[in-house]
Design an enzyme around this catalytic site. Structure first.
Site, PDB file in Angstrom:
ATOM      1  N   GLU A 174     -25.784  -7.711  48.124  1.00  0.00           N
ATOM      2  CA  GLU A 174     -26.894  -8.604  49.185  1.00  0.00           C
ATOM      3  C   GLU A 174     -27.182  -8.208  50.344  1.00  0.00           C
ATOM      4  OE1 GLU A 174     -25.186 -12.350  48.412  1.00  0.00           O
ATOM      5  OE2 GLU A 174     -25.132 -12.116  46.066  1.00  0.00           O
ATOM      6  N   ASN A 215     -26.456  -4.123  44.925  1.00  0.00           N
ATOM      7  CA  ASN A 215     -26.536  -5.325  43.773  1.00  0.00           C
ATOM      8  C   ASN A 215     -27.325  -6.667  44.689  1.00  0.00           C
ATOM      9  OD1 ASN A 215     -25.971  -6.557  41.082  1.00  0.00           O
ATOM     10  ND2 ASN A 215     -24.509  -7.547  42.398  1.00  0.00           N
ATOM     11  N   HIS A 251     -30.026 -14.294  38.742  1.00  0.00           N
ATOM     12  CA  HIS A 251     -29.735 -15.718  38.635  1.00  0.00           C
ATOM     13  C   HIS A 251     -31.050 -16.605  38.680  1.00  0.00           C
ATOM     14  CE1 HIS A 251     -25.557 -15.230  39.407  1.00  0.00           C
ATOM     15  NE2 HIS A 251     -25.478 -14.457  40.348  1.00  0.00           N
ATOM     16  N   GLU A 280     -25.823 -10.351  36.631  1.00  0.00           N
ATOM     17  CA  GLU A 280     -24.959 -11.615  36.841  1.00  0.00           C
ATOM     18  C   GLU A 280     -25.942 -12.551  36.271  1.00  0.00           C
ATOM     19  OE1 GLU A 280     -23.964 -12.455  41.008  1.00  0.00           O
ATOM     20  OE2 GLU A 280     -23.089 -10.461  41.374  1.00  0.00           O
ATOM     21  N   ASP A 282     -27.889 -15.674  34.779  1.00  0.00           N
ATOM     22  CA  ASP A 282     -27.733 -16.922  34.033  1.00  0.00           C
ATOM     23  C   ASP A 282     -29.268 -17.564  34.346  1.00  0.00           C
ATOM     24  OD1 ASP A 282     -27.397 -17.525  36.937  1.00  0.00           O
ATOM     25  OD2 ASP A 282     -25.284 -18.059  36.730  1.00  0.00           O
TER      26      ASP A 282
HETATM   27  O1  G3I Z   1      -9.898 -20.124  45.857  1.00  0.00           O
HETATM   28  C1  G3I Z   1     -10.155 -21.378  46.325  1.00  0.00           C
HETATM   29  C2  G3I Z   1      -9.198 -22.307  45.703  1.00  0.00           C
HETATM   30  O2  G3I Z   1      -8.031 -22.259  46.378  1.00  0.00           O
HETATM   31  C3  G3I Z   1      -9.601 -23.644  46.148  1.00  0.00           C
HETATM   32  O3  G3I Z   1      -8.818 -24.980  45.764  1.00  0.00           O
HETATM   33  C4  G3I Z   1     -10.836 -23.970  45.700  1.00  0.00           C
HETATM   34  C5  G3I Z   1     -11.602 -25.504  46.145  1.00  0.00           C
HETATM   35  O4  G3I Z   1     -13.033 -25.297  46.191  1.00  0.00           O
HETATM   36  O5  G3I Z   1     -11.964 -22.976  46.006  1.00  0.00           O
HETATM   37  C6  G3I Z   1     -11.652 -21.780  45.679  1.00  0.00           C
HETATM   38  O6  G3I Z   1     -12.452 -20.874  46.218  1.00  0.00           O
HETATM   39  C7  G3I Z   1     -13.567 -20.723  45.457  1.00  0.00           C
HETATM   40  C8  G3I Z   1     -13.860 -19.466  45.018  1.00  0.00           C
HETATM   41  O7  G3I Z   1     -15.202 -19.336  44.290  1.00  0.00           O
HETATM   42  C9  G3I Z   1     -12.780 -19.071  43.848  1.00  0.00           C
HETATM   43  O8  G3I Z   1     -12.894 -19.959  42.861  1.00  0.00           O
HETATM   44  C10 G3I Z   1     -14.730 -21.139  46.260  1.00  0.00           C
HETATM   45  O9  G3I Z   1     -14.600 -22.383  46.732  1.00  0.00           O
HETATM   46  C11 G3I Z   1     -16.263 -20.654  45.667  1.00  0.00           C
HETATM   47  O10 G3I Z   1     -17.227 -20.982  46.863  1.00  0.00           O
HETATM   48  C12 G3I Z   1     -16.212 -19.666  45.270  1.00  0.00           C
HETATM   49  O11 G3I Z   1     -17.540 -19.208  44.373  1.00  0.00           O
HETATM   50  C13 G3I Z   1     -17.734 -18.038  44.213  1.00  0.00           C
HETATM   51  C14 G3I Z   1     -19.074 -17.608  44.804  1.00  0.00           C
HETATM   52  O12 G3I Z   1     -19.382 -16.355  44.245  1.00  0.00           O
HETATM   53  C15 G3I Z   1     -18.857 -17.483  46.196  1.00  0.00           C
HETATM   54  O13 G3I Z   1     -20.156 -17.140  46.823  1.00  0.00           O
HETATM   55  C16 G3I Z   1     -18.096 -18.021  42.548  1.00  0.00           C
HETATM   56  O14 G3I Z   1     -16.832 -18.507  41.893  1.00  0.00           O
HETATM   57  C17 G3I Z   1     -18.745 -16.792  42.106  1.00  0.00           C
HETATM   58  O15 G3I Z   1     -19.078 -16.913  40.902  1.00  0.00           O
HETATM   59  C18 G3I Z   1     -19.715 -16.328  43.050  1.00  0.00           C
HETATM   60  O16 G3I Z   1     -20.243 -15.072  42.524  1.00  0.00           O
HETATM   61  C19 G3I Z   1     -21.342 -14.554  43.177  1.00  0.00           C
HETATM   62  C20 G3I Z   1     -21.315 -12.963  43.149  1.00  0.00           C
HETATM   63  O17 G3I Z   1     -20.083 -12.593  43.807  1.00  0.00           O
HETATM   64  C21 G3I Z   1     -22.520 -12.424  44.005  1.00  0.00           C
HETATM   65  N1  G3I Z   1     -23.665 -13.012  43.603  1.00  0.00           N
HETATM   66  C22 G3I Z   1     -23.935 -14.408  43.519  1.00  0.00           C
HETATM   67  C23 G3I Z   1     -22.746 -15.099  42.664  1.00  0.00           C
HETATM   68  C24 G3I Z   1     -23.066 -16.477  42.541  1.00  0.00           C
HETATM   69  O18 G3I Z   1     -22.927 -17.115  43.864  1.00  0.00           O
END
Ligand code: G3I
Length: 360
Positions: A174, A215, A251, A280, A282
């Protein structure tokens, strides 16, 4: 009142019918699947998405995340239907270098080990990204030489740790804004645009065999942002920088329309002798889903699959997890969801059958 024998025969017929539906859907039901064995025509001879993709020389993958790996039915499909796995979070900077110079491979290793046990390859995601950075990195300012050293060490330590186990790395994620200008990340602001070439060179030194990707999202169609990648790829090639591919996250959202120039876009990167991948995928919608929305979604999955198959250097497709049960969408887009080919009960949706059709 029906006899017990009639009732149990009916139950058996229903169970048989359900098994047939699941098998037809490529959902592994047997003990092999429950043990998470290798994907393959192991369930009733029904080929998996990975099997079908392999017939075209492509892979079909899914992202996954560590907390989901306690869900055995989820794991059974993950282990049987796909031949490429991407850790959704486990290899990001905040997870792998939570304190400066202190590395934690536990999350990434768990997913790599599972994938290897299932004879699946892994896409590494991601080495340089402005999001999900550790606090120690974002909480202070850096001089250019300091940040350069930090970046080099992070990339090379991570890539070396996984050397030989990663098919392709999303080296920089990004990097551009929607209008095709560079995103003003800490790396860009401190190091200038050259950080991308440096990151690719450092990753290549650490694992010369891994494919190296840039990416991004919203680069499926031709437009200012994908043009920026096209131009950057040409510049990097002219400088002899190691770059193997461009990852189009894909996405998509029903309300924004289908990127009809996807195939042309894939083709122009092919002409630069670059691989492409849908990394990625969806297709979200406003919930609740209904038959019409699910039908459109299925068409889009079909069209994306066909576009990739039509372009020789589009090497594969990865879903951003395969089931609505673990999709990132509802937490990020209020009122939206139902984006994946399997629903929250792990039942295949019309999109799943459309992908099968496209691959068959
Ligand atoms: O690890 C913490 C946990 O300790 C806490 O209790 C919980 C409460 O909200 O949050 C957890 O962290 C989360 C993390 O995922 C792990 O699950 C974050 O809040 C959450 O924001 C984070 O989201 C991820 C996101 O990237 C962040 O931008 C998504 O799972 C993940 O699928 C997403 O993936 C991204 C790609 O890397 C890049 N392209 C876009 C894609 C979608 O956003």
């Amino acid at each position: 009142m029906r006899s017990t024998t009639t009732r149990s025969r009916t139950r058996l017929r229903l169970a048989g019918a359900l098994a047939t539906v699941l098998v037809a859907a490529g959902i592994a039901t047997g003990p092999a699947a429950q043990a998470g064995e290798q994907h393959g025509p192991s369930h009733g001879g029904q080929p998996t998405l990975a099997d079908l993709a392999q017939r075209h020389g492509r892979y079909f993958g899914s992202a996954t995340d560590n907390p989901e790996l306690t869900d055995e039915p989820y794991k059974a499909v993950l282990g049987s239907e796909f031949d490429m796995i991407t850790p959704g979070n486990g290899m990001k900077w905040y997870a792998t270098e939570p304190q400066q110079g202190v590395f934690d491979w536990s999350k990434g290793d768990e997913i790599v080990n599972l994938a290897r046990a299932n004879h699946q390859r892994v896409r590494g995601h991601t080495l340089v990204w402005h999001s999900q950075l550790p606090d120690w990195l974002t909480g202070r300012t850096w001089t250019a030489p300091e940040l350069r050293a930090v970046l080099k060490k992070h990339i090379q330590t991570e890539v070396r740790h996984y050397r030989g186990k990663i098919y392709a790395w999303d080296v920089v994620n990004e990097a551009f804004n929607e209008d095709g200008t560079y995103r003003e990340t800490v790396f860009y602001k401190t190091l200038g645009p050259g950080y991308i070439a440096d990151a690719l060179r450092w990753a290549h030194q650490a694992d010369p065999k891994a494919k190296l990707y840039l990416n991004d999202y919203n680069i499926e169609g031709i437009g200012p942002k994908s043009d920026a990648y096209y131009k950057l790829a040409q510049e990097l090639q002219a400088q002899g920088v190691p770059l193997d591919g461009i990852g189009l996250q894909a996405h998509l959202a029903l309300q924004y329309g289908y990127p009809t120039t996807l195939e042309d876009n894939l083709r122009r990167f092919s002409r630069l002798r670059l691989d492409t991948a849908l990394t990625e995928v969806d297709v979200r919608m406003f919930v609740p889903a209904d038959e019409a929305k699910l039908a459109t979604q299925a068409e889009w999955y079909r069209d994306m699959t066909e576009a990739c198959l039509a372009v020789r250097r589009c090497v594969g497709i990865t879903l951003w997890d395969y089931t609505d049960k673990y999709s990132w969408i509802p937490a990020f887009f209020e009122g939206e969801g139902a984006a994946l080919p399997w629903d929250e009960q792990l039942a295949p949706k019309p999109a799943y059958f459309a992908i099968r059709d496209a691959l068959s």
